[in-house]
Design a protein around this motif. Structure first.
Motif, short mmCIF file in Angstrom:
data_model
loop_
_atom_site.label_atom_id
_atom_site.label_comp_id
_atom_site.label_asym_id
_atom_site.label_seq_id
_atom_site.Cartn_x
_atom_site.Cartn_y
_atom_site.Cartn_z
N VAL A 58 -90.19 -16.25 -62.60
CA VAL A 58 -91.13 -16.95 -61.72
C VAL A 58 -91.86 -15.99 -60.79
O VAL A 58 -92.89 -16.33 -60.22
CB VAL A 58 -90.39 -18.04 -60.92
N GLN A 59 -91.34 -14.76 -60.65
CA GLN A 59 -92.03 -13.69 -59.92
C GLN A 59 -92.39 -14.13 -58.50
O GLN A 59 -93.53 -14.00 -58.04
CB GLN A 59 -93.28 -13.25 -60.69
N ASN A 60 -91.39 -14.63 -57.79
CA ASN A 60 -91.60 -15.20 -56.45
C ASN A 60 -91.54 -14.11 -55.38
O ASN A 60 -90.62 -14.03 -54.58
CB ASN A 60 -90.59 -16.31 -56.17
N TRP A 61 -92.59 -13.29 -55.39
CA TRP A 61 -92.69 -12.20 -54.42
C TRP A 61 -94.14 -11.98 -54.03
O TRP A 61 -95.08 -12.44 -54.70
CB TRP A 61 -92.11 -10.91 -55.00
N LYS A 62 -94.33 -11.28 -52.94
CA LYS A 62 -95.66 -10.87 -52.48
C LYS A 62 -95.50 -9.54 -51.77
O LYS A 62 -94.49 -9.31 -51.08
CB LYS A 62 -96.26 -11.91 -51.53
N PHE A 63 -96.49 -8.66 -51.92
CA PHE A 63 -96.45 -7.33 -51.30
C PHE A 63 -97.68 -7.18 -50.40
O PHE A 63 -98.81 -7.40 -50.85
CB PHE A 63 -96.48 -6.23 -52.35
N VAL A 64 -97.46 -6.78 -49.17
CA VAL A 64 -98.56 -6.42 -48.28
C VAL A 64 -98.47 -4.91 -48.08
O VAL A 64 -97.48 -4.41 -47.54
CB VAL A 64 -98.46 -7.13 -46.92
N ALA A 65 -99.47 -4.19 -48.57
CA ALA A 65 -99.49 -2.73 -48.47
C ALA A 65 -100.20 -2.33 -47.18
O ALA A 65 -101.42 -2.44 -47.07
CB ALA A 65 -100.18 -2.13 -49.68
N VAL A 66 -99.43 -1.87 -46.21
CA VAL A 66 -99.96 -1.55 -44.88
C VAL A 66 -100.34 -0.07 -44.87
O VAL A 66 -99.47 0.81 -44.87
CB VAL A 66 -98.93 -1.88 -43.79
N ARG A 67 -101.67 0.22 -44.85
CA ARG A 67 -102.15 1.59 -44.96
C ARG A 67 -103.03 2.02 -43.80
O ARG A 67 -103.04 3.19 -43.42
CB ARG A 67 -102.95 1.76 -46.26
N SER A 68 -103.83 1.12 -43.24
CA SER A 68 -104.76 1.51 -42.18
C SER A 68 -104.00 1.75 -40.88
O SER A 68 -102.92 1.19 -40.65
CB SER A 68 -105.81 0.43 -41.97
N GLN A 69 -104.56 2.58 -40.04
CA GLN A 69 -103.90 2.88 -38.76
C GLN A 69 -103.77 1.63 -37.90
O GLN A 69 -102.76 1.44 -37.21
CB GLN A 69 -104.67 3.97 -38.01
N GLU A 70 -104.78 0.78 -37.94
CA GLU A 70 -104.72 -0.44 -37.14
C GLU A 70 -103.60 -1.36 -37.62
O GLU A 70 -102.85 -1.91 -36.83
CB GLU A 70 -106.09 -1.16 -37.22
N ALA A 71 -103.50 -1.51 -38.95
CA ALA A 71 -102.44 -2.36 -39.50
C ALA A 71 -101.06 -1.75 -39.27
O ALA A 71 -100.08 -2.47 -38.98
CB ALA A 71 -102.69 -2.60 -40.98
N LYS A 72 -100.97 -0.43 -39.38
CA LYS A 72 -99.70 0.23 -39.12
C LYS A 72 -99.25 0.01 -37.68
O LYS A 72 -98.05 -0.19 -37.41
CB LYS A 72 -99.81 1.73 -39.40
N ALA A 73 -100.18 0.03 -36.75
CA ALA A 73 -99.84 -0.19 -35.34
C ALA A 73 -99.31 -1.60 -35.14
O ALA A 73 -98.34 -1.81 -34.39
CB ALA A 73 -101.06 0.06 -34.46
N ARG A 74 -99.92 -2.57 -35.79
CA ARG A 74 -99.44 -3.95 -35.70
C ARG A 74 -98.03 -4.07 -36.26
O ARG A 74 -97.16 -4.73 -35.68
CB ARG A 74 -100.37 -4.89 -36.46
N LEU A 75 -97.81 -3.43 -37.41
CA LEU A 75 -96.49 -3.52 -38.04
C LEU A 75 -95.45 -2.77 -37.22
O LEU A 75 -94.31 -3.25 -37.06
CB LEU A 75 -96.55 -2.97 -39.46
N LYS A 76 -95.82 -1.63 -36.69
CA LYS A 76 -94.88 -0.86 -35.87
C LYS A 76 -94.40 -1.68 -34.68
O LYS A 76 -93.21 -1.67 -34.32
CB LYS A 76 -95.53 0.44 -35.40
#
Length: 205
Positions: A45-63
């Motif tokens: 069923v492949q019940n997964w999702k990937f968010v690839a965090v690469r930009s500096q702005e997105a990395k700051a949010r994730l951090k």
């Protein structure tokens, strides 16, 4: 004959210190996810999702949602690996590709759809368990794929799942299971730490 998979497993170490000056291309990041999706999942069923965090702005949010751990910013990419709830609802469409390819008979696919609907429909705990199982298998596959591409990786459970979901617009069916950092490790990372002996973790039955 040397077994490259065995060597990779025995040498892989969790990396916490990355070279922030070395990035990955969009194609390289996409290839990691393509390989990660070769992981197994119940009923495929492949019940997964990937968010690839690469930009500096997105990395700051994730951090900020990961208790300010520096590797989130320093790694070339940090993946938010999610398991998806209610995946049984999309099974007919997903399984149809295997039917069309002549791999799974239509009757078998129909049986799987009925079975999953019966067991998952009113069982949120089972849906969550399956989401976590699938996402975890995909995350490990992603890490092995990255190691095979000469990269270093680290699996992280230290984050606020609700904050991550809010910061990246995940819906209620997309549950952040773990973060996986990937990039080029620095020389001062620890090697693989010793494992418990087999007699402590294994029995024959």
């Amino acid at each position: 004959m040397t077994n490259p998979i065995k060597l990779l497993i025995e040498s892989r170490a969790s990396t916490g210190r990355f070279d922030p000056a070395r990035g990955l291309s969009e194609n390289e990041v996409s290839e990691l996810v393509r390989l990660a999706t070769r992981a197994p999942s119940a009923f495929n069923v492949q019940n997964w999702k990937f968010v690839a965090v690469r930009s500096q702005e997105a990395k700051a949010r994730l951090k900020a949602a990961a208790f300010n751990q520096p590797q989130v910013e320093d790694a070339a990419v940090t993946f938010i690996v999610c398991g998806t709830l209610g995946a049984h609802l999309d099974m007919p469409r997903i399984l149809q590709t295997s039917v069309d390819a002549g791999i799974v008979p239509q009757a078998v696919a129909d049986g799987w759809v009925a079975m999953a609907a019966e067991s998952h429909r009113d069982n949120p705990q089972l849906q969550r368990d399956e989401a976590f199982r699938s996402a975890s298998l995909a995350a490990m596959t992603l890490m092995l794929a990255a190691e095979g591409m000469g990269l270093s990786t680290g699996a992280m459970s230290g984050f606020d799942a609700d904050a991550v979901a809010k910061a990246f617009g995940l819906d209620a069916s997309e549950v952040p299971v773990m973060l996986v950092t990937a990039g080029y490790g620095l020389a001062n990372n620890w090697p693989q730490k010793p494992r418990r002996p087999l007699h402590e973790v294994m029995t024959f039955a």
